[in-house]
Write an enzyme that holds these catalytic residues in place. Sequence first.
Site, mmCIF file in Angstrom:
data_model
loop_
_atom_site.group_PDB
_atom_site.id
_atom_site.type_symbol
_atom_site.label_atom_id
_atom_site.label_comp_id
_atom_site.label_asym_id
_atom_site.label_seq_id
_atom_site.Cartn_x
_atom_site.Cartn_y
_atom_site.Cartn_z
ATOM 1 N N ARG A 275 -7.971 11.064 26.691
ATOM 2 C CA ARG A 275 -7.456 10.113 25.703
ATOM 3 C C ARG A 275 -5.938 10.099 25.709
ATOM 4 O O ARG A 275 -5.305 11.149 25.602
ATOM 5 C CB ARG A 275 -7.971 10.487 24.302
ATOM 6 N N ARG B 161 -0.058 10.995 14.593
ATOM 7 C CA ARG B 161 -1.363 10.665 13.996
ATOM 8 C C ARG B 161 -1.594 11.485 12.723
ATOM 9 O O ARG B 161 -2.153 10.986 11.747
ATOM 10 C CB ARG B 161 -2.493 10.916 15.001
ATOM 11 N N LYS C 60 -15.301 14.804 12.903
ATOM 12 C CA LYS C 60 -16.075 13.632 12.454
ATOM 13 C C LYS C 60 -17.086 13.174 13.519
ATOM 14 O O LYS C 60 -18.233 12.905 13.199
ATOM 15 C CB LYS C 60 -15.147 12.437 12.145
ATOM 16 N N ARG D 218 -8.745 19.315 23.209
ATOM 17 C CA ARG D 218 -9.578 18.156 23.535
ATOM 18 C C ARG D 218 -8.896 17.281 24.587
ATOM 19 O O ARG D 218 -9.548 16.748 25.473
ATOM 20 C CB ARG D 218 -9.851 17.350 22.264
ATOM 21 N N ARG E 129 -9.587 3.834 6.691
ATOM 22 C CA ARG E 129 -8.443 4.735 6.926
ATOM 23 C C ARG E 129 -7.276 4.411 6.012
ATOM 24 O O ARG E 129 -6.241 5.075 6.091
ATOM 25 C CB ARG E 129 -7.996 4.593 8.371
HETATM 26 P P1 AMP Z 1 -10.119 7.906 16.190
HETATM 27 O O1 AMP Z 1 -10.948 7.938 17.429
HETATM 28 O O2 AMP Z 1 -10.935 7.655 14.959
HETATM 29 O O3 AMP Z 1 -9.231 9.113 16.056
HETATM 30 O O4 AMP Z 1 -9.143 6.641 16.307
HETATM 31 C C1 AMP Z 1 -8.185 6.550 17.359
HETATM 32 C C2 AMP Z 1 -7.121 5.525 16.998
HETATM 33 O O5 AMP Z 1 -7.721 4.225 16.813
HETATM 34 C C3 AMP Z 1 -6.379 5.787 15.696
HETATM 35 O O6 AMP Z 1 -5.303 6.685 15.868
HETATM 36 C C4 AMP Z 1 -5.887 4.375 15.348
HETATM 37 O O7 AMP Z 1 -4.796 4.005 16.152
HETATM 38 C C5 AMP Z 1 -7.068 3.512 15.774
HETATM 39 N N1 AMP Z 1 -8.037 3.344 14.662
HETATM 40 C C6 AMP Z 1 -9.298 3.841 14.580
HETATM 41 N N2 AMP Z 1 -9.887 3.508 13.430
HETATM 42 C C7 AMP Z 1 -8.974 2.786 12.734
HETATM 43 C C8 AMP Z 1 -8.962 2.177 11.447
HETATM 44 N N3 AMP Z 1 -10.034 2.265 10.620
HETATM 45 N N4 AMP Z 1 -7.838 1.507 11.067
HETATM 46 C C9 AMP Z 1 -6.761 1.419 11.878
HETATM 47 N N5 AMP Z 1 -6.698 1.985 13.094
HETATM 48 C C10 AMP Z 1 -7.788 2.671 13.542
#
Ligand code: AMP
Length: 190
Positions: free
Chosen positions: A134, A145, A13, A128, A89
Site C-alpha cells: 500500500r 493519517r 478493523k 504491514r 470517518r
Molecule cells: P483505509 O483502508 O480505511 O485505511 O482507507 C485508506 C484511505 O482511503 C484513507 O486514508 C482515506 O484517504 C481514504 N478513505 C477511506 N475511507 C474513507 C472515508 N470514509 N472518507 C474519506 N476518505 C476515506
Amino acid sequence: MNIVIFGAPGCGKGTQSERLIDRYGFYHISTGELLRDHIARKTPLGITADRYISQGHLIPDDLMLSIIDELLDSDGVKGKNVIFDGFPRTVKQAEELEKLLDKRGAAVDTVIGLEVPDEELIARLINRGKESGRADDNIDTIKERLSVYHTQTQPLRKYYENRGNYKSINGSRAVDEIFAEIAGHIDSLG
Ligand code: AMP
C-alpha cells in the site's frame, strides 16, 4: 443489523470485519478497499481518490457519500446486514449515513470502537507496509493519517456515545480475544 467498525488506521478493523463476516454473514463495505480497487482499475474515481489517499488525506465527504448512497441501492447490498469498515470517518459522514439508512428504514445498531495506542498503530502499519504494497503504509503518510484520524475522525466517538451506541473495545490484545468480546456484544444485541 448494521454495524460500524471504528478506529484509527491499523487498529484491526479489517481483520475483525473478516471474522464478523465469517460468523454472521454481514455484507462488508470497506471504503478503503473500494477506493483501492478503483485506483487499481484507474477509473475516474480512482484517479481522483489516489491524490488524497497517497497524501494520507480523506477524500471529500460529498464524493464518499454519493458512493455509499449508490452502493446501498445495489442488488448485492439491498436488504443485507452491513458492516461499515472505514466509514463514516467524519461527523458529516455520520450524520448523512444516518439519513441514508433512515430513508431505507434502517439505522446504525452499534459502533464497535477498537482502541489502540498510537505507538502500537505506527509499529503495526510500518510492519504491514512491508507486505501490503500500500502506497500509504509509509512513515510520513502514516503520521499524516494518524493526525487526520485524531482531528477529523475521533470526534465521532463522542457523536456515537451521545447516541448511546458506542462500544469501546481494547484492541491491543490477541485477535481471538478481541473477536470474542465483539461477538459477545453483538449476540447481546439479539
Ligand atoms: P483505509 O483502508 O480505511 O485505511 O482507507 C485508506 C484511505 O482511503 C484513507 O486514508 C482515506 O484517504 C481514504 N478513505 C477511506 N475511507 C474513507 C472515508 N470514509 N472518507 C474519506 N476518505 C476515506
